[in-house]
Enzyme design. Sequence first.
Site, PDB file in Angstrom:
ATOM      1  N   LEU A 144     -58.905 -78.891  37.928  1.00  0.00           N
ATOM      2  CA  LEU A 144     -58.861 -78.319  36.582  1.00  0.00           C
ATOM      3  C   LEU A 144     -60.052 -78.837  35.779  1.00  0.00           C
ATOM      4  O   LEU A 144     -60.389 -80.022  35.845  1.00  0.00           O
ATOM      5  CB  LEU A 144     -57.541 -78.703  35.902  1.00  0.00           C
ATOM      6  N   HIS A 174     -49.911 -88.367  42.759  1.00  0.00           N
ATOM      7  CA  HIS A 174     -50.961 -88.533  43.764  1.00  0.00           C
ATOM      8  C   HIS A 174     -50.433 -89.475  44.844  1.00  0.00           C
ATOM      9  O   HIS A 174     -49.870 -90.528  44.520  1.00  0.00           O
ATOM     10  CB  HIS A 174     -52.209 -89.124  43.099  1.00  0.00           C
ATOM     11  N   GLY A 228     -43.801 -77.517  47.532  1.00  0.00           N
ATOM     12  CA  GLY A 228     -43.100 -77.764  46.269  1.00  0.00           C
ATOM     13  C   GLY A 228     -41.964 -78.770  46.331  1.00  0.00           C
ATOM     14  O   GLY A 228     -41.054 -78.703  45.503  1.00  0.00           O
ATOM     15  N   SER A 229     -42.020 -79.742  47.260  1.00  0.00           N
ATOM     16  CA  SER A 229     -40.883 -80.674  47.333  1.00  0.00           C
ATOM     17  C   SER A 229     -40.816 -81.568  46.093  1.00  0.00           C
ATOM     18  O   SER A 229     -39.720 -81.929  45.644  1.00  0.00           O
ATOM     19  CB  SER A 229     -40.946 -81.519  48.610  1.00  0.00           C
TER      20      SER A 229
HETATM   21  C1  GRF Z   1     -47.612 -84.567  47.583  1.00  0.00           C
HETATM   22  O1  GRF Z   1     -47.841 -85.561  48.538  1.00  0.00           O
HETATM   23  C2  GRF Z   1     -48.307 -84.905  46.295  1.00  0.00           C
HETATM   24  O2  GRF Z   1     -48.378 -86.278  46.051  1.00  0.00           O
HETATM   25  C3  GRF Z   1     -49.694 -84.360  46.515  1.00  0.00           C
HETATM   26  O3  GRF Z   1     -49.511 -83.189  47.253  1.00  0.00           O
HETATM   27  C4  GRF Z   1     -48.285 -83.246  47.975  1.00  0.00           C
HETATM   28  C5  GRF Z   1     -47.491 -82.065  47.543  1.00  0.00           C
HETATM   29  O4  GRF Z   1     -46.275 -81.957  48.227  1.00  0.00           O
HETATM   30  N1  GRF Z   1     -50.374 -84.191  45.253  1.00  0.00           N
HETATM   31  P1  GRF Z   1     -45.139 -80.997  47.687  1.00  0.00           P
HETATM   32  O5  GRF Z   1     -45.758 -79.613  47.537  1.00  0.00           O
HETATM   33  O6  GRF Z   1     -44.669 -81.532  46.367  1.00  0.00           O
HETATM   34  O7  GRF Z   1     -44.078 -81.017  48.724  1.00  0.00           O
END
Ligand code: GRF
Length: 223
Positions: free
Chosen positions: A95, A111, A14-15
Amino acid sequence: MHRQRTVVLISGRGSNMMSLVEAATAPGYPAEIVAVLANRPDAAGIGWAAARGIATAVVDHKTFPDRSTFEAALHREIVGFGAELVCLAGFMRVLTPNFVRLWQGRMLNIHPSLLPSFKGLHTQEQALAAGVRIAGCTVHFVVPEMDAGPIVVQGAVPVIPGDTPDSLAARILPVEHLVYPQALAMVASGKAAMVGDRVVFQSRLPLVNHSPPVISPSSDMLG
Ligand code: GRF
């Protein structure tokens, strides 16, 4: 100012969700994060959000017989929080078009590649295998076709000789944390909107410098 009620969907650490939450604490930010939902009970970001006093919920896809009942429950939760916008942030469930259509024009995804290159998974491996010299990330509106929606904001980083998928991902991630809050702000404020298969930007938006680069010949070249 009305701040657009936004629900963030995560599956793991969830960063990106954290970067949206932090950005939304700024005065004048046009969106508020009203809830964080996860499809996995072990998603680490859920604890972080709860500790910040944000409403959280888990809609565990494994407890539903099929995708449509899972998505119906997810939709009910999102609507229950009065959401106007949805941000997918590392949400690892595909989805269906039915769900996507319910939120079309109001749902963003991030993405980790410069779309339309390198859709799907293992994007850094794909970028390194292709030998590109610039990599990055894309925030786009979600449409039924995966990783194909109209692009709101992109961020770029160099690919450095010797890069591994991990080192490249680590260079891209901080850029994700910059561009996702920018993109959400643009959409929540109405400065960017999905119209047909494009994003239309408010004309006075000073985000992109459209003037062509000026290349002046060096004194060497002039002889
Ligand atoms: C990120 O690299 C995002 O672009 C991709 O999955 C990863 C999720 O990372 N869709 P986080 O959970 O937001 O840290």
